[in-house]
Design a protein around this motif. Structure first.
Motif, PDB file in Angstrom:
ATOM      1  N   PRO A 113       0.814  -1.231   0.000  1.00 27.51           N
ATOM      2  CA  PRO A 113       0.000   0.000   0.000  1.00 27.51           C
ATOM      3  C   PRO A 113       0.841   1.274   0.000  1.00 27.51           C
ATOM      4  CG  PRO A 113       0.012  -1.022   2.177  1.00 27.51           C
ATOM      5  CD  PRO A 113       0.628  -2.015   1.242  1.00 27.51           C
ATOM      6  N   GLU A 114       2.067   1.201   0.497  1.00 30.23           N
ATOM      7  CA  GLU A 114       2.913   2.397   0.481  1.00 30.23           C
ATOM      8  C   GLU A 114       3.115   2.904  -0.936  1.00 30.23           C
ATOM      9  OE1 GLU A 114       3.880  -0.075   4.062  1.00 30.23           O
ATOM     10  OE2 GLU A 114       3.724  -0.456   1.912  1.00 30.23           O
ATOM     11  N   ILE A 160      -6.987   4.001   1.370  1.00 31.76           N
ATOM     12  CA  ILE A 160      -6.190   2.839   0.996  1.00 31.76           C
ATOM     13  C   ILE A 160      -6.219   1.810   2.121  1.00 31.76           C
ATOM     14  CG2 ILE A 160      -3.900   2.029   0.308  1.00 31.76           C
ATOM     15  CD1 ILE A 160      -3.360   4.920  -0.647  1.00 31.76           C
ATOM     16  N   ALA A 161      -6.615   0.592   1.773  1.00 31.06           N
ATOM     17  CA  ALA A 161      -6.661  -0.506   2.737  1.00 31.06           C
ATOM     18  C   ALA A 161      -5.625  -1.558   2.335  1.00 31.06           C
ATOM     19  CB  ALA A 161      -8.049  -1.129   2.775  1.00 31.06           C
ATOM     20  N   PRO A 162      -4.667  -1.873   3.186  1.00 30.90           N
ATOM     21  CA  PRO A 162      -3.699  -2.921   2.865  1.00 30.90           C
ATOM     22  C   PRO A 162      -4.365  -4.300   2.943  1.00 30.90           C
ATOM     23  CG  PRO A 162      -2.983  -1.549   4.731  1.00 30.90           C
ATOM     24  CD  PRO A 162      -4.433  -1.283   4.504  1.00 30.90           C
ATOM     25  N   TRP A 181       0.362   6.556   7.373  1.00 28.53           N
ATOM     26  CA  TRP A 181      -0.182   7.242   6.206  1.00 28.53           C
ATOM     27  C   TRP A 181      -1.543   7.882   6.410  1.00 28.53           C
ATOM     28  CZ3 TRP A 181       1.416   9.084   1.698  1.00 28.53           C
ATOM     29  CH2 TRP A 181       2.665   8.674   1.210  1.00 28.53           C
ATOM     30  N   HIS A 182      -2.288   7.531   7.449  1.00 27.06           N
ATOM     31  CA  HIS A 182      -3.625   8.109   7.600  1.00 27.06           C
ATOM     32  C   HIS A 182      -3.510   9.622   7.768  1.00 27.06           C
ATOM     33  CE1 HIS A 182      -7.882   8.205   8.304  1.00 27.06           C
ATOM     34  NE2 HIS A 182      -7.740   8.732   9.506  1.00 27.06           N
ATOM     35  N   GLY A 183      -4.152  10.361   6.866  1.00 27.42           N
ATOM     36  CA  GLY A 183      -4.053  11.814   6.870  1.00 27.42           C
ATOM     37  C   GLY A 183      -2.895  12.342   6.058  1.00 27.42           C
ATOM     38  N   GLY A 184      -2.211  11.464   5.320  1.00 28.06           N
ATOM     39  CA  GLY A 184      -1.060  11.875   4.531  1.00 28.06           C
ATOM     40  C   GLY A 184      -1.444  12.642   3.283  1.00 28.06           C
ATOM     41  N   VAL A 204      -4.849  11.364   1.529  1.00 29.46           N
ATOM     42  CA  VAL A 204      -4.757   9.921   1.757  1.00 29.46           C
ATOM     43  C   VAL A 204      -5.315   9.607   3.136  1.00 29.46           C
ATOM     44  CG1 VAL A 204      -3.221   7.958   2.117  1.00 29.46           C
ATOM     45  CG2 VAL A 204      -2.784   9.556   0.232  1.00 29.46           C
ATOM     46  N   THR A 205      -6.348   8.777   3.150  1.00 32.70           N
ATOM     47  CA  THR A 205      -6.828   8.203   4.398  1.00 32.70           C
ATOM     48  C   THR A 205      -6.622   6.692   4.316  1.00 32.70           C
ATOM     49  OG1 THR A 205      -9.080   8.104   3.517  1.00 32.70           O
ATOM     50  CG2 THR A 205      -8.505  10.032   4.842  1.00 32.70           C
ATOM     51  N   VAL A 206      -6.735   6.037   5.440  1.00 37.23           N
ATOM     52  CA  VAL A 206      -6.436   4.603   5.502  1.00 37.23           C
ATOM     53  C   VAL A 206      -7.574   3.869   6.186  1.00 37.23           C
ATOM     54  CG1 VAL A 206      -4.870   2.837   6.407  1.00 37.23           C
ATOM     55  CG2 VAL A 206      -3.939   4.990   5.519  1.00 37.23           C
TER      56      VAL A 206
END
Length: 457
Positions: free
Chosen positions: A142-143, A158-160, A181-184, A189-191
């Motif tokens: 996911p990265e 994005i969900a890994p 990454w949440h809030g990136g 980008v949310t997770v």
């Protein structure tokens, strides 16, 4: 995570001038507001106002000419696996079991992080071109997907993808990705945590991931009750449905975006209704038609229970495109057929599913899904002047039943122009296509006999 861009010394102001604007209310009929200016300040819609041709423009303002175009909120692809564009057309005319076990999961065992990066970039380019500004992804590495989203300017949740067979290290990596990454990408980008499905993830791991989701303030994105045979198998093996598994393991308490849900049955509806504020179902009808699956997602029953329904494409290995125009059209048509009711799933209801429904499914309803003051400026300018849309008796009907991805002219996300007059500004398309073509022979080779998982729900 804030939904407002931090104040900066260099304020950015954008005006989309002279466009018609699709208004999507929470209920009732959508309508079109003629000749409007959309004023954007630092990524946020400040005002949607009638166009005045001699109105002075503040110095430094970026102008987009919207005359003759219809502005609508960016489309939301509520369920996909973006890097699977690399497998487009490579798993056709097979059963569901053959699709997983003989084609896709063996091909996925070949993927490297760089393959996923290239696939995600190609998917982003396709989605920008078709007016998709936000997507819910569920995939490996996911990265690399997050980096593609950050670089291209799109918005994504994005969900890994996690299988219990991959072990504790993979579970820890899933949680670490969310923490990082949440809030990136300035909030684009949310997770969500991404347990694959109740039949590939143990109850213990589902409980663990649900606990982590609640701790981190994120949700889960999971395949569940994908078709009726899965529900029947779960009842035979466990005595409960897949949705009941989600209830018992805390996944519904954490909040869940359920992919497909074609196997949701009557007893599941009260459980989902209890969690309607944080639960949604993504409907991806093209893949159900291709795989000869019946019934479809029970959209009418879900909406009656207060559960959000959104429109997705699934991955391009099954759907072939990431075109939400095609998907929303199929939602409308298949629902009319399934319900035997031509008055059901109106054009306004269909547009609401694809726009506000998609936003709510990702927990982003306070930021996207409508063109109103205070919302993030995710704007798509479409040209309905082509012969396939004319005469234009009803622009709303044209959007649902006539418009094509190629009618999208300009795309704005968070106030940044990603495509102007059909030209991508954040993606080197020729180089990307060449790189993707160079990778596919190795990815499609399944002679090794490996697979990421075995499908036996």
């Amino acid at each position: 995570m804030s939904d407002r861009t931090p104040p900066s010394a260099s304020r950015h102001r954008l005006v989309v001038r002279g466009c018609d604007v699709l208004r999507v209310p929470l209920a009732g009929e959508c309508d079109v507001l003629p000749a409007r200016d959309i004023v954007v300040e630092d990524g946020v819609i400040a005002e949607v106002r009638p166009t005045v041709t001699d109105r002075p423009v503040e110095p430094g303002t970026e102008l987009l000419d919207g005359r003759g175009l219809l502005a609508l909120p960016g489309l939301v692809n509520a369920h996909t696996h973006s890097p699977m564009v690399l497998m487009r057309g490579a798993a056709e005319d097979v059963t569901v079991e053959g699709w997983f076990n003989d084609r896709v999961w063996p091909m996925e065992s070949n993927l490297t992080p760089e393959d996923v990066r290239a696939g995600a970039l190609l998917a982003c380019a396709e989605m920008i071109r078709s007016g998709v500004t936000t997507f819910a992804d569920h995939y490996f590495f996911p990265e690399r997907i997050a980096e593609a989203v950050a670089g291209t300017g799109l918005r994504a949740d994005i969900a890994p993808t996690y299988f219990s067979s991959h072990g504790q290290e993979a579970l820890d990596a899933t949680v670490a990705f969310a923490e990082t990454w949440h809030g990136g990408a300035d909030g684009r980008v949310t997770v969500s945590l991404g347990p694959h499905a109740p039949y590939t993830v143990t109850d213990t791991d589902l409980r663990t991931l649900a606990d982590h989701a609640q701790r981190l303030g994120v949700r889960t994105h999971i395949h569940a009750a994908e078709h009726l045979e899965q529900t029947e198998s779960s009842l035979q093996r466990r005595g409960i449905t897949p949705v009941q598994v989600l209830r018992d393991t805390g996944i519904l308490d954490a909040g869940a975006l359920i992919a497909h849900g074609c196997g949701i049955v009557g007893p599941d509806l009260p459980l989902l209704a209890e969690h309607a504020g944080t639960t949604a179902v993504a409907c991806c009808p093209k893949v159900y038609l291709k795989h000869a699956l019946s019934p479809l997602t029970p959209v009418r029953d879900l909406l009656a229970a207060g559960v959000t329904v959104a429109v997705g494409t699934d991955g391009a290995a099954g759907h072939n495109t990431l075109d939400v125009w095609e998907a929303l059209r199929l939602v409308a048509l298949t629902q009319k057929q399934a319900e035997r009711d031509a008055t059901w799933m109106t054009v306004s209801d269909t547009l609401r599913l694809a726009l506000r429904g998609g936003a709510r499914a990702l927990g982003l309803q306070d930021r996207i899904g409508s063109l109103e003051a205070g919302m993030r400026a995710d704007i798509v300018l479409t040209d309905l002047s082509g012969p396939h849309c004319r005469p234009l008796h009803d622009p709303r009907a044209a959007l649902v039943y006539s418009a094509r991805a190629g009618d999208v002219r300009t795309v704005v996300v968070d106030g940044r122009v990603l495509m102007r007059d059909g030209r991508l500004l954040t993606v080197d398309e020729p180089a990307l296509l060449a790189e993707a073509d160079a990778r596919v022979a190795r990815i499609l080779d399944t002679s090794h006999g490996r697979a990421v998982q075995h499908y036996d729900p």
